[in-house]
Scaffold this motif. Structure first.
Motif, mmCIF file in Angstrom:
data_model
loop_
_atom_site.group_PDB
_atom_site.id
_atom_site.type_symbol
_atom_site.label_atom_id
_atom_site.label_comp_id
_atom_site.label_asym_id
_atom_site.label_seq_id
_atom_site.Cartn_x
_atom_site.Cartn_y
_atom_site.Cartn_z
ATOM 1 N N LYS A 6 53.789 46.031 40.075
ATOM 2 C CA LYS A 6 53.058 46.392 41.286
ATOM 3 C C LYS A 6 52.728 47.884 41.263
ATOM 4 N N HIS A 7 51.450 48.195 41.487
ATOM 5 C CA HIS A 7 51.028 49.593 41.598
ATOM 6 C C HIS A 7 51.150 49.986 43.064
ATOM 7 N N TYR A 82 59.980 55.694 33.866
ATOM 8 C CA TYR A 82 58.558 55.998 33.691
ATOM 9 C C TYR A 82 57.875 56.365 35.004
ATOM 10 N N ASN A 83 58.641 56.399 36.109
ATOM 11 C CA ASN A 83 58.108 56.713 37.438
ATOM 12 C C ASN A 83 57.041 55.726 37.891
ATOM 13 N N LEU A 84 57.149 54.479 37.462
ATOM 14 C CA LEU A 84 56.196 53.451 37.860
ATOM 15 C C LEU A 84 56.625 52.728 39.130
ATOM 16 N N PRO A 98 61.366 43.552 43.475
ATOM 17 C CA PRO A 98 60.007 43.274 43.957
ATOM 18 C C PRO A 98 58.933 44.112 43.269
ATOM 19 N N ALA A 99 59.332 45.121 42.487
ATOM 20 C CA ALA A 99 58.367 46.012 41.837
ATOM 21 C C ALA A 99 57.652 45.357 40.660
ATOM 22 N N PHE A 100 58.236 44.293 40.098
ATOM 23 C CA PHE A 100 57.596 43.679 38.933
ATOM 24 C C PHE A 100 57.894 42.189 38.861
ATOM 25 N N GLU A 160 45.869 54.590 38.689
ATOM 26 C CA GLU A 160 46.018 53.160 38.400
ATOM 27 C C GLU A 160 45.755 52.821 36.936
ATOM 28 N N SER A 161 44.763 53.441 36.317
ATOM 29 C CA SER A 161 44.469 53.141 34.907
ATOM 30 C C SER A 161 45.604 53.614 33.999
ATOM 31 N N TRP A 162 46.212 54.734 34.330
ATOM 32 C CA TRP A 162 47.360 55.229 33.547
ATOM 33 C C TRP A 162 48.550 54.296 33.729
#
Length: 193
Positions: A6-7, A82-84, A98-100, A160-162
């Motif tokens: 999730k972004h 990775y700070n995602l 819930p993040a992924f 978002e692309s990164w």
């Protein structure tokens, strides 16, 4: 295998700074310590699974579930490094995040000849070509991770692309890990999509 992350609309600058300066102590060390022992057990299960596959043609389902849970735990930690994703990664094989989303279907049957091919020649036809490309992709990922850190610090948003590129690198690595871990017969594609 499907793997999505999730972004977030916004990212916490406070958590970013906390992870950057103290993340090694409160995230990496405790999780890595436990994952090291669980990973050793996972390696033993991989060896046993290979033997079972050679006799039965199938991966033991409980071993498979253990490996998937181990990958999910490792992924939870990597997303924070990775700070995602914000938040602290949960401990435990049964924890969800819930993040992924990581969905790895259980293979009913696996080819014995493919398992032998992986064992004897996997380094040549999987590790070398994928490892070579993932090395360069990893360098690009690190570059975007560092730039992303600064962007989040000043704007609170991760481009978002990164984000998708870094997730693609993780996805590619997971596919190679699944294939070389005898968990699938599907050769990993040379892409992060």
């Amino acid at each position: 295998m499907t793997f999505t992350v999730k972004h977030q609309e916004t990212y916490s600058r406070g958590e970013l700074l906390l992870r950057s300066f103290f993340g090694y102590f409160y995230i990496v060390l405790p999780h890595a310590f436990l994952l090291m022992f669980l990973g050793l057990w996972g390696s033993i299960l991989t060896f046993i699974s290979w033997l079972i596959i050679m006799f039965t043609g199938s991966y033991p389902e409980s071993f498979f579930e253990y490996q998937v849970k181990l990958m999910k735990w490792s992924t939870r930690v990597n997303l924070r490094i990775y700070n995602l994703a914000d938040g602290y990664p949960a401990f435990g094989l049964e924890s969800e995040d819930p993040a992924f989303s990581l969905d790895i279907p259980y293979p009913e049957n696996l080819s014995r000849s493919t398992q032998l091919l992986k064992l004897f020649f996997g380094a040549i036809y999987v590790i070398i070509p994928h490892g070579f490309l993932l090395l360069f992709r990893g360098i690009a990922t690190m570059f975007l991770w560092i730039l992303g850190w600064w962007v989040v610090l000043f704007t609170g948003k991760f481009p978002e692309s990164w984000h998708e590129f870094i997730v693609g690198t993780m996805r590619w690595g997971l596919r190679v890990q699944l294939y070389m871990g005898y968990m699938t017969d599907d050769y990993p594609p040379f892409t992060g999509k």
